[in-house]
Write a protein that holds these residues in place. Structure first.
Motif, PDB file in Angstrom:
ATOM      1  N   ALA A   1      -2.195 -27.715  -2.991  1.00 24.60           N
ATOM      2  CA  ALA A   1      -3.450 -27.593  -3.729  1.00 24.60           C
ATOM      3  C   ALA A   1      -3.325 -26.500  -4.777  1.00 24.60           C
ATOM      4  O   ALA A   1      -2.728 -25.447  -4.545  1.00 24.60           O
ATOM      5  CB  ALA A   1      -4.593 -27.281  -2.769  1.00 24.60           C
ATOM      6  N   LEU A   2      -3.886 -26.756  -5.949  1.00 18.27           N
ATOM      7  CA  LEU A   2      -3.789 -25.842  -7.081  1.00 18.27           C
ATOM      8  C   LEU A   2      -5.136 -25.203  -7.384  1.00 18.27           C
ATOM      9  O   LEU A   2      -6.184 -25.829  -7.248  1.00 18.27           O
ATOM     10  CB  LEU A   2      -3.299 -26.588  -8.321  1.00 18.27           C
ATOM     11  CG  LEU A   2      -1.905 -27.211  -8.229  1.00 18.27           C
ATOM     12  CD1 LEU A   2      -1.656 -28.125  -9.424  1.00 18.27           C
ATOM     13  CD2 LEU A   2      -0.832 -26.135  -8.143  1.00 18.27           C
ATOM     14  N   ASN A   3      -5.078 -23.941  -7.816  1.00 18.37           N
ATOM     15  CA  ASN A   3      -6.287 -23.252  -8.262  1.00 18.37           C
ATOM     16  C   ASN A   3      -6.592 -23.536  -9.722  1.00 18.37           C
ATOM     17  O   ASN A   3      -7.749 -23.471 -10.146  1.00 18.37           O
ATOM     18  CB  ASN A   3      -6.137 -21.743  -8.061  1.00 18.37           C
ATOM     19  CG  ASN A   3      -5.991 -21.380  -6.600  1.00 18.37           C
ATOM     20  OD1 ASN A   3      -4.950 -21.633  -6.003  1.00 18.37           O
ATOM     21  ND2 ASN A   3      -7.021 -20.798  -6.015  1.00 18.37           N
ATOM     22  N   GLY A   4      -5.561 -23.829 -10.509  1.00 21.77           N
ATOM     23  CA  GLY A   4      -5.799 -24.086 -11.920  1.00 21.77           C
ATOM     24  C   GLY A   4      -4.601 -24.699 -12.605  1.00 21.77           C
ATOM     25  O   GLY A   4      -3.460 -24.582 -12.148  1.00 21.77           O
TER      26      GLY A   4
ATOM     27  N   ALA B   1      -7.744 -35.206  -9.689  1.00 15.07           N
ATOM     28  CA  ALA B   1      -7.510 -33.929  -9.018  1.00 15.07           C
ATOM     29  C   ALA B   1      -8.756 -33.045  -9.069  1.00 15.07           C
ATOM     30  O   ALA B   1      -9.097 -32.388  -8.082  1.00 15.07           O
ATOM     31  CB  ALA B   1      -6.325 -33.211  -9.654  1.00 15.07           C
ATOM     32  N   LEU B   2      -9.442 -33.017 -10.216  1.00 12.63           N
ATOM     33  CA  LEU B   2     -10.670 -32.228 -10.318  1.00 12.63           C
ATOM     34  C   LEU B   2     -11.745 -32.745  -9.365  1.00 12.63           C
ATOM     35  O   LEU B   2     -12.481 -31.964  -8.739  1.00 12.63           O
ATOM     36  CB  LEU B   2     -11.194 -32.255 -11.746  1.00 12.63           C
ATOM     37  CG  LEU B   2     -10.464 -31.396 -12.778  1.00 12.63           C
ATOM     38  CD1 LEU B   2     -10.930 -31.744 -14.191  1.00 12.63           C
ATOM     39  CD2 LEU B   2     -10.679 -29.911 -12.508  1.00 12.63           C
ATOM     40  N   ARG B   3     -11.850 -34.066  -9.243  1.00  9.00           N
ATOM     41  CA  ARG B   3     -12.871 -34.633  -8.360  1.00  9.00           C
ATOM     42  C   ARG B   3     -12.572 -34.368  -6.895  1.00  9.00           C
ATOM     43  O   ARG B   3     -13.481 -34.229  -6.079  1.00  9.00           O
ATOM     44  CB  ARG B   3     -13.004 -36.145  -8.603  1.00  9.00           C
ATOM     45  CG  ARG B   3     -13.484 -36.522  -9.993  1.00  9.00           C
ATOM     46  CD  ARG B   3     -13.899 -37.980 -10.078  1.00  9.00           C
ATOM     47  NE  ARG B   3     -12.870 -38.908  -9.654  1.00  9.00           N
ATOM     48  CZ  ARG B   3     -11.921 -39.419 -10.453  1.00  9.00           C
ATOM     49  NH1 ARG B   3     -11.869 -39.053 -11.737  1.00  9.00           N
ATOM     50  NH2 ARG B   3     -11.030 -40.270  -9.989  1.00  9.00           N
TER      51      ARG B   3
ATOM     52  N   GLY C   1     -11.905 -26.569  -6.051  1.00  7.88           N
ATOM     53  CA  GLY C   1     -11.507 -25.238  -6.477  1.00  7.88           C
ATOM     54  C   GLY C   1     -10.597 -25.218  -7.685  1.00  7.88           C
ATOM     55  O   GLY C   1     -10.204 -24.139  -8.143  1.00  7.88           O
ATOM     56  N   MET C   2     -10.257 -26.381  -8.213  1.00 14.56           N
ATOM     57  CA  MET C   2      -9.323 -26.440  -9.335  1.00 14.56           C
ATOM     58  C   MET C   2     -10.067 -26.423 -10.668  1.00 14.56           C
ATOM     59  O   MET C   2     -11.114 -27.044 -10.814  1.00 14.56           O
ATOM     60  CB  MET C   2      -8.463 -27.701  -9.264  1.00 14.56           C
ATOM     61  CG  MET C   2      -7.268 -27.658 -10.196  1.00 14.56           C
ATOM     62  SD  MET C   2      -6.250 -29.156 -10.096  1.00 14.56           S
ATOM     63  CE  MET C   2      -6.971 -30.139 -11.402  1.00 14.56           C
ATOM     64  N   ARG C   3      -9.506 -25.676 -11.651  1.00 10.02           N
ATOM     65  CA  ARG C   3     -10.071 -25.630 -12.992  1.00 10.02           C
ATOM     66  C   ARG C   3      -8.954 -25.882 -13.994  1.00 10.02           C
ATOM     67  O   ARG C   3      -7.768 -25.827 -13.654  1.00 10.02           O
ATOM     68  CB  ARG C   3     -10.723 -24.262 -13.260  1.00 10.02           C
ATOM     69  CG  ARG C   3     -11.905 -23.951 -12.349  1.00 10.02           C
ATOM     70  CD  ARG C   3     -12.427 -22.543 -12.585  1.00 10.02           C
ATOM     71  NE  ARG C   3     -11.392 -21.559 -12.343  1.00 10.02           N
ATOM     72  CZ  ARG C   3     -11.009 -20.633 -13.234  1.00 10.02           C
ATOM     73  NH1 ARG C   3     -11.583 -20.566 -14.422  1.00 10.02           N
ATOM     74  NH2 ARG C   3     -10.061 -19.766 -12.936  1.00 10.02           N
TER      75      ARG C   3
ATOM     76  N   ILE D   1     -13.951 -37.301 -15.704  1.00  2.75           N
ATOM     77  CA  ILE D   1     -13.357 -35.971 -15.765  1.00  2.75           C
ATOM     78  C   ILE D   1     -14.481 -34.935 -15.753  1.00  2.75           C
ATOM     79  O   ILE D   1     -15.200 -34.798 -16.743  1.00  2.75           O
ATOM     80  CB  ILE D   1     -12.493 -35.811 -17.029  1.00  2.75           C
ATOM     81  CG1 ILE D   1     -11.430 -36.904 -17.069  1.00  2.75           C
ATOM     82  CG2 ILE D   1     -11.844 -34.428 -17.076  1.00  2.75           C
ATOM     83  CD1 ILE D   1     -10.757 -37.050 -18.399  1.00  2.75           C
ATOM     84  N   PRO D   2     -14.677 -34.214 -14.644  1.00  4.09           N
ATOM     85  CA  PRO D   2     -15.743 -33.203 -14.583  1.00  4.09           C
ATOM     86  C   PRO D   2     -15.594 -32.190 -15.712  1.00  4.09           C
ATOM     87  O   PRO D   2     -14.533 -31.603 -15.905  1.00  4.09           O
ATOM     88  CB  PRO D   2     -15.531 -32.550 -13.209  1.00  4.09           C
ATOM     89  CG  PRO D   2     -14.829 -33.592 -12.397  1.00  4.09           C
ATOM     90  CD  PRO D   2     -13.942 -34.320 -13.366  1.00  4.09           C
ATOM     91  N   GLN D   3     -16.660 -31.982 -16.462  1.00  2.00           N
ATOM     92  CA  GLN D   3     -16.600 -31.133 -17.652  1.00  2.00           C
ATOM     93  C   GLN D   3     -16.879 -29.665 -17.363  1.00  2.00           C
ATOM     94  O   GLN D   3     -16.547 -28.799 -18.171  1.00  2.00           O
ATOM     95  CB  GLN D   3     -17.595 -31.643 -18.701  1.00  2.00           C
ATOM     96  CG  GLN D   3     -17.293 -33.057 -19.191  1.00  2.00           C
ATOM     97  CD  GLN D   3     -15.966 -33.141 -19.944  1.00  2.00           C
ATOM     98  OE1 GLN D   3     -15.826 -32.592 -21.034  1.00  2.00           O
ATOM     99  NE2 GLN D   3     -14.994 -33.827 -19.358  1.00  2.00           N
ATOM    100  N   ASP D   4     -17.475 -29.369 -16.223  1.00  2.00           N
ATOM    101  CA  ASP D   4     -17.914 -27.992 -15.966  1.00  2.00           C
ATOM    102  C   ASP D   4     -16.790 -27.071 -15.528  1.00  2.00           C
ATOM    103  O   ASP D   4     -16.995 -25.863 -15.398  1.00  2.00           O
ATOM    104  CB  ASP D   4     -19.033 -27.986 -14.911  1.00  2.00           C
ATOM    105  CG  ASP D   4     -18.603 -28.598 -13.593  1.00  2.00           C
ATOM    106  OD1 ASP D   4     -17.644 -29.395 -13.574  1.00  2.00           O
ATOM    107  OD2 ASP D   4     -19.235 -28.283 -12.564  1.00  2.00           O
ATOM    108  N   ARG D   5     -15.584 -27.615 -15.304  1.00  2.00           N
ATOM    109  CA  ARG D   5     -14.464 -26.765 -14.891  1.00  2.00           C
ATOM    110  C   ARG D   5     -13.311 -26.817 -15.894  1.00  2.00           C
ATOM    111  O   ARG D   5     -12.149 -26.619 -15.538  1.00  2.00           O
ATOM    112  CB  ARG D   5     -13.999 -27.167 -13.490  1.00  2.00           C
ATOM    113  CG  ARG D   5     -14.925 -26.631 -12.400  1.00  2.00           C
ATOM    114  CD  ARG D   5     -14.489 -27.067 -11.025  1.00  2.00           C
ATOM    115  NE  ARG D   5     -14.888 -28.436 -10.738  1.00  2.00           N
ATOM    116  CZ  ARG D   5     -14.152 -29.312 -10.052  1.00  2.00           C
ATOM    117  NH1 ARG D   5     -12.973 -28.977  -9.603  1.00  2.00           N
ATOM    118  NH2 ARG D   5     -14.612 -30.520  -9.832  1.00  2.00           N
TER     119      ARG D   5
END
Length: 496
Positions: free
Chosen positions: A221-224, A425-427, A431-433, A459-463
């Protein structure tokens, strides 16, 4: 020719190919006993205003087949703060190409040493090139691991392995993901915060590697994810007959370039870029989609505005059917001055053999920097750290016949787009940005094409965080933008 000779020739002609596993036992044993090369040194430096003691290690990471035979040696260069702290973030970085080593990000932006080249879009000239401490390196907030995929840097295949086993979007991503897993295991860093970053095709690789790391239950898992000079949707910038989207996504880059060279007027690149975006997705897109059904009045209105944004004459635009490819733009914009503009960074100018051609002889923004980086990387790796194998360091261009296919069927491969990997991955990882850094003057990976790709459905835009720079593809060649990029990425990592 007698029968005996004929039989011998036939036996040679139809002999099966000799594979690695068919080698004589002593040769196979020699390959299996391959000893990875490594070199390590201790240093201290000041980064982000903090003094950091660290260990620099260059080493071969050995990839093996399912029978345990070595297949490839992928070289990593790691910078790890002392004392080692598993709670510190670790960031894995690579460049693009495909076929580029990681020296650009390493010795231009984020590594503890950097090569000094002109900051104002001038040619880097001849050696010596100063190798300086880099206070903008990220070692105050993260350990760093730079990865050179097979065929780049010092990385290579072993024995009879075909390098094409590693040359492709998916094949390359799998090998890089495996290297990351191996490094985490060897260094006890599985529970550290983790960041992944790439430049140019390295952003494509980032998306593909994310899928390999997070696409199964055996997750890393990635943080960013750090995207620098982004190319994810290859259809968005494709310049091929009948494709119209590329004209839309490159128009804002043409506009800011025309502004930079005094061929257009506006209060700032940011303001002109936004004005060009709105024209590109509005009147210009509508005109292009109508094709030959567009009327004369609409054509005249679009041509007039297109001339204002691009700095090109209405006559030239008319002859180009209001569709100017990037290559033609590089040559035409400053033709009256006898100059061309760069592809990687359109602030750079060059002078061709003559002024009559349709496209430039070469890219002045690449030959303006390559000498300095190549010399500095070899000097630093070989002489300072002491990693000096008997093979050439490949900066870029050592990879051929890249396999662009993605798994997913015909339609997936008809439209090459890795952005959905990031969306998934964002969905699935809350915790990933994503950090997106773009230079205004970059035609290799235009900023509007990156924005287009990352604003699609799913694609979630808030991160997603965007940052823009007053330079081109390698924004860190400009001193002010290197410092800004460092501060932006540092804030992104701290914001986890």
């Amino acid at each position: 020719m007698n029968r005996t000779i004929l039989a011998a020739v036939a036996a040679l002609s139809f002999a099966p190919p000799v594979l690695a596993q068919d080698k004589p036992p002593e040769q196979a044993a020699k390959i299996d006993d391959y000893q990875p090369l490594s070199a390590s040194r201790q240093f201290t430096g000041v980064f982000g205003g903090q003094r950091v003691a660290y260990t620099a290690t260059i080493e071969e990471q050995i990839l093996k087949d399912d029978k345990g035979h070595p297949k490839a040696a992928i070289v990593t260069t790691s910078y790890v703060a002392n004392p080692r702290d598993p709670a510190r973030p670790v960031t894995f970085l690579f460049n693009g190409g495909p076929g580029s080593a990681s020296l650009w990000l390493q010795m231009g932006a984020f590594g503890p040493k950097r090569v000094a080249i002109p900051s104002d879009a001038r040619d880097d000239g001849a050696p010596p090139y100063p190798i300086l401490d880099n206070p903008d390196a990220l070692l105050d907030v993260t350990d760093l691991v730079f990865i050179d995929p097979v065929g780049t840097g010092f990385s290579k295949v072993i024995g009879e392995t075909d390098p094409k086993d590693y040359w492709g979007v998916t094949k390359d991503a799998r090998s890089v993901a495996l290297v990351i897993r191996q490094w985490l295991s060897a260094n006890g860093r599985w529970n550290s915060p983790k960041f992944l970053g790439g430049e140019s095709y390295g952003t494509t690789r980032s998306a593909a590697v994310v899928r390999e790391l997070e696409g199964s239950y055996n997750d890393v898992a990635l943080n960013g994810v750090i995207l620098i000079s982004t190319v994810l949707d290859f259809g968005a910038g494709a310049e091929t007959e009948g494709a119209e989207l590329g004209y839309i996504t490159t128009l804002p880059s043409m506009a800011v370039t025309a502004l930079y060279h005094g061929k257009a007027s506006s209060v700032s690149p940011e303001a002109f870029a936004e004005e060009a975006r709105q024209f590109a997705i509005g009147p210009y897109a509508a005109f292009l989609l109508k094709g030959q059904r567009a009327g004369a009045e609409e054509r005249a209105a679009v041509r007039r505005e297109l001339a204002r944004f691009t700095g090109l004459s209405e006559d030239y635009l008319d002859r180009a059917d209001l569709r100017v490819t990037s290559g033609r733009f590089y040559k035409e914009l400053l033709r009256d001055r006898g100059l061309t503009v760069g592809r990687l960074d359109s602030r750079y100018t060059g002078r061709d053999y003559d002024n009559a051609g349709e496209t430039p002889d070469n890219d002045p923004s690449f030959y303006g920097i390559d000498g300095g980086y190549t010399a500095a990387a070899n000097a630093y790796f070989r002489e300072t750290i002491g990693f000096s194998p008997e093979r050439q360091y490949v900066t870029i261009g050592g990879v051929r016949d890249w396999d662009w296919r993605l798994e997913g069927g015909r339609d997936t491969n008809a439209y090459l787009n890795v952005t959905p990997f990031l969306g998934k991955a964002l969905r699935e990882n809350s915790g990933m940005r994503i950090f997106v850094g773009q230079g205004w003057y970059d035609f290799a990976t235009p900023f509007f094409a990156a924005e287009y790709a990352l604003t699609r459905t799913g694609i979630p835009q808030d991160r997603i965080v965007y940052s823009y720079y007053d330079s081109g593809h390698m924004m860190y060649v400009r001193d002010q933008d290197r410092s800004k990029l460092s501060a932006d990425v540092r804030a992104f990592i701290r914001g986890r």
